[in-house]
Scaffold this motif. Structure first.
Motif, short mmCIF file in Angstrom:
data_model
loop_
_atom_site.label_atom_id
_atom_site.label_comp_id
_atom_site.label_asym_id
_atom_site.label_seq_id
_atom_site.Cartn_x
_atom_site.Cartn_y
_atom_site.Cartn_z
N LYS A 49 -13.56 -34.81 -43.15
CA LYS A 49 -14.45 -33.78 -42.09
C LYS A 49 -14.99 -34.77 -41.16
CE LYS A 49 -15.26 -30.46 -45.91
NZ LYS A 49 -14.26 -31.22 -46.76
N MET A 50 -15.48 -34.07 -40.02
CA MET A 50 -16.14 -34.76 -38.85
C MET A 50 -17.42 -34.13 -38.97
SD MET A 50 -15.59 -33.97 -34.65
CE MET A 50 -15.82 -32.31 -34.69
N ILE A 51 -18.50 -34.95 -38.86
CA ILE A 51 -19.94 -34.95 -38.84
C ILE A 51 -20.49 -34.91 -37.38
CG2 ILE A 51 -22.39 -35.17 -39.53
CD1 ILE A 51 -20.81 -36.50 -42.13
N ILE A 52 -20.83 -33.94 -36.69
CA ILE A 52 -21.54 -34.03 -35.46
C ILE A 52 -23.05 -33.98 -35.59
CG2 ILE A 52 -22.13 -32.27 -33.40
CD1 ILE A 52 -19.23 -33.64 -33.41
N TRP A 53 -23.90 -34.81 -35.08
CA TRP A 53 -25.29 -34.89 -35.48
C TRP A 53 -26.17 -35.37 -34.16
CZ3 TRP A 53 -29.73 -37.92 -35.32
CH2 TRP A 53 -30.63 -37.43 -36.11
N GLY A 54 -27.32 -34.74 -33.99
CA GLY A 54 -28.29 -35.29 -32.94
C GLY A 54 -27.60 -34.64 -31.52
N GLY A 55 -28.17 -35.36 -30.51
CA GLY A 55 -27.79 -34.90 -29.19
C GLY A 55 -29.04 -34.32 -28.54
N ARG A 56 -28.68 -33.83 -27.22
CA ARG A 56 -29.64 -33.27 -26.60
C ARG A 56 -29.18 -32.19 -25.53
NH1 ARG A 56 -30.83 -38.13 -22.24
NH2 ARG A 56 -29.20 -37.86 -20.90
N SER A 86 -19.16 -43.06 -47.74
CA SER A 86 -20.14 -42.28 -48.69
C SER A 86 -21.12 -41.58 -48.13
CB SER A 86 -20.56 -42.97 -49.86
OG SER A 86 -21.23 -43.99 -49.53
N GLU A 87 -21.42 -42.02 -46.91
CA GLU A 87 -22.78 -41.45 -46.18
C GLU A 87 -22.66 -42.09 -44.48
OE1 GLU A 87 -26.34 -42.91 -48.44
OE2 GLU A 87 -25.85 -44.80 -47.55
N MET A 88 -23.43 -41.17 -43.74
CA MET A 88 -23.42 -41.51 -42.37
C MET A 88 -24.97 -42.16 -42.19
SD MET A 88 -23.70 -38.78 -39.34
CE MET A 88 -24.93 -37.93 -39.49
N ILE A 89 -24.77 -43.27 -41.26
CA ILE A 89 -26.12 -44.11 -41.43
C ILE A 89 -26.34 -43.76 -39.54
CG2 ILE A 89 -27.41 -46.18 -40.92
CD1 ILE A 89 -25.63 -47.07 -43.50
N ILE A 90 -27.58 -43.32 -39.49
CA ILE A 90 -28.06 -43.17 -37.81
C ILE A 90 -29.00 -44.24 -37.39
CG2 ILE A 90 -29.23 -41.50 -36.34
CD1 ILE A 90 -26.80 -40.28 -37.61
N ASN A 121 -34.31 -31.21 -24.33
CA ASN A 121 -34.45 -30.58 -25.80
C ASN A 121 -33.49 -31.49 -26.73
OD1 ASN A 121 -36.18 -28.45 -25.25
ND2 ASN A 121 -34.32 -27.82 -24.26
N TYR A 122 -34.01 -32.27 -27.81
CA TYR A 122 -33.45 -32.92 -28.84
C TYR A 122 -33.06 -32.30 -30.12
CZ TYR A 122 -34.41 -36.45 -25.34
OH TYR A 122 -34.53 -37.14 -24.11
N PHE A 123 -32.02 -32.45 -30.95
CA PHE A 123 -31.69 -32.27 -32.01
C PHE A 123 -31.60 -33.15 -33.06
CE2 PHE A 123 -29.37 -29.88 -28.80
CZ PHE A 123 -29.55 -28.65 -29.17
N ASN A 124 -31.95 -32.75 -34.55
CA ASN A 124 -31.86 -33.52 -35.65
C ASN A 124 -31.39 -32.73 -36.70
OD1 ASN A 124 -33.95 -31.69 -36.38
ND2 ASN A 124 -34.82 -33.41 -37.73
N ILE A 125 -30.26 -31.87 -36.02
CA ILE A 125 -29.29 -31.04 -36.95
C ILE A 125 -28.01 -31.23 -36.31
CG2 ILE A 125 -29.82 -29.00 -35.76
CD1 ILE A 125 -29.97 -27.84 -38.57
N ASN A 138 -21.67 -21.06 -38.00
CA ASN A 138 -22.25 -22.36 -38.12
C ASN A 138 -21.73 -23.56 -37.05
OD1 ASN A 138 -23.80 -21.46 -40.58
ND2 ASN A 138 -21.77 -21.61 -41.73
N CYS A 139 -21.21 -23.22 -36.17
CA CYS A 139 -20.95 -24.37 -35.01
C CYS A 139 -22.24 -24.71 -34.76
CB CYS A 139 -19.90 -23.71 -34.04
SG CYS A 139 -19.57 -25.13 -32.89
N PRO A 140 -22.44 -25.99 -34.38
CA PRO A 140 -23.63 -26.59 -33.89
C PRO A 140 -23.97 -26.05 -32.85
CG PRO A 140 -22.26 -28.35 -34.81
CD PRO A 140 -21.49 -27.26 -34.79
N SER A 141 -25.11 -26.10 -31.94
CA SER A 141 -25.32 -25.63 -30.71
C SER A 141 -24.87 -26.36 -29.85
CB SER A 141 -26.87 -25.27 -30.63
OG SER A 141 -27.60 -26.31 -30.85
N ALA A 142 -24.73 -26.04 -28.49
CA ALA A 142 -24.36 -26.89 -27.53
C ALA A 142 -25.14 -28.05 -27.13
CB ALA A 142 -24.14 -25.93 -26.19
N ARG A 143 -24.46 -29.21 -27.02
CA ARG A 143 -25.18 -30.37 -26.72
C ARG A 143 -24.45 -31.56 -26.26
NH1 ARG A 143 -26.96 -31.31 -32.83
NH2 ARG A 143 -26.82 -28.99 -32.56
N SER A 144 -24.71 -32.62 -25.82
CA SER A 144 -24.39 -33.77 -25.61
C SER A 144 -25.15 -34.84 -25.96
CB SER A 144 -24.20 -33.56 -23.75
OG SER A 144 -25.30 -33.88 -23.23
N SER A 145 -24.45 -36.11 -25.68
CA SER A 145 -24.88 -37.49 -26.27
C SER A 145 -25.31 -37.50 -27.62
CB SER A 145 -26.33 -37.76 -25.22
OG SER A 145 -25.95 -37.92 -24.00
N HIS A 146 -24.53 -36.84 -28.33
CA HIS A 146 -24.58 -36.63 -29.99
C HIS A 146 -23.80 -37.81 -30.46
CE1 HIS A 146 -21.50 -34.18 -28.47
NE2 HIS A 146 -20.97 -34.26 -29.66
#
Length: 172
Positions: free
Chosen positions: A106-113, A159-163, A121-125, A90-98
């Protein structure tokens, strides 16, 4: 006392896997260990502070994000040592600029390219990392999830992450 820790990036000589700790009370700098388990050279990675450790994750080891990474490590300033972050299930796929935020546990990783075959290629996960169990959970990409992007900003509200903001393949 309080310190600021910087690590990674690049300069005129190339990519870095070095860093320093700055102590304002003594106006002094101390090198961060580059020993066992220190992450590889990278830029456009994220780092968060857990209250006792710095966690570095992702980024790219070449210009233009052509060699994205899905690896990271935790730095303990008390012992000046590094320990690896799991890149398994379940580790996020390789990315940068996330982005990365710390929830308090816990640490939340989100987005990137990534940049592969002349295409961004851009991510929304992303992923939710638990340093106590060294494990990942995939973040939801349900209908309310923001569109895929990089270079955005994220904050944790207790309580939540805002993007907000960023860019994707079509717009800025």
């Amino acid at each position: 006392g309080s310190e600021m820790i910087i690590w990674g990036g690049h300069n005129v000589n190339g990519f870095l896997n070095t860093g320093s700790r700055y102590t304002p009370s003594s106006n002094s700098w101390q090198a961060v260990s580059t020993g066992t388990n220190c992450p590889t050279k990278r830029e456009n990675h994220t780092s968060i502070w857990t209250g006792s450790m710095m966690i570095v994750w992702g980024g790219s080891s070449t210009y233009y994000d052509q060699a994205p990474l899905s690896t990271g490590a935790q730095y303990d300033p008390l012992t000046d040592t590094w320990s690896t972050v799991s890149s398994e299930t379940n580790c996020p796929s390789a990315r940068s600029s996330h982005t990365a935020v710390w929830t308090g546990s816990k640490m939340i990783i989100w987005g990137g390219r990534t940049y592969i075959s002349s295409t961004y290629n851009y991510f929304n996960i992303g992923g939710l990392y638990d340093p106590l169990t060294d494990s990942w959970t995939v973040t939801s990409a349900d209908t309310n999830c923001p569109s895929a992007r990089s270079g955005h900003r994220a904050v944790w509200t207790d309580s939540e992450m805002i993007i907000w903001g960023g860019s994707d393949k079509n717009t800025g």
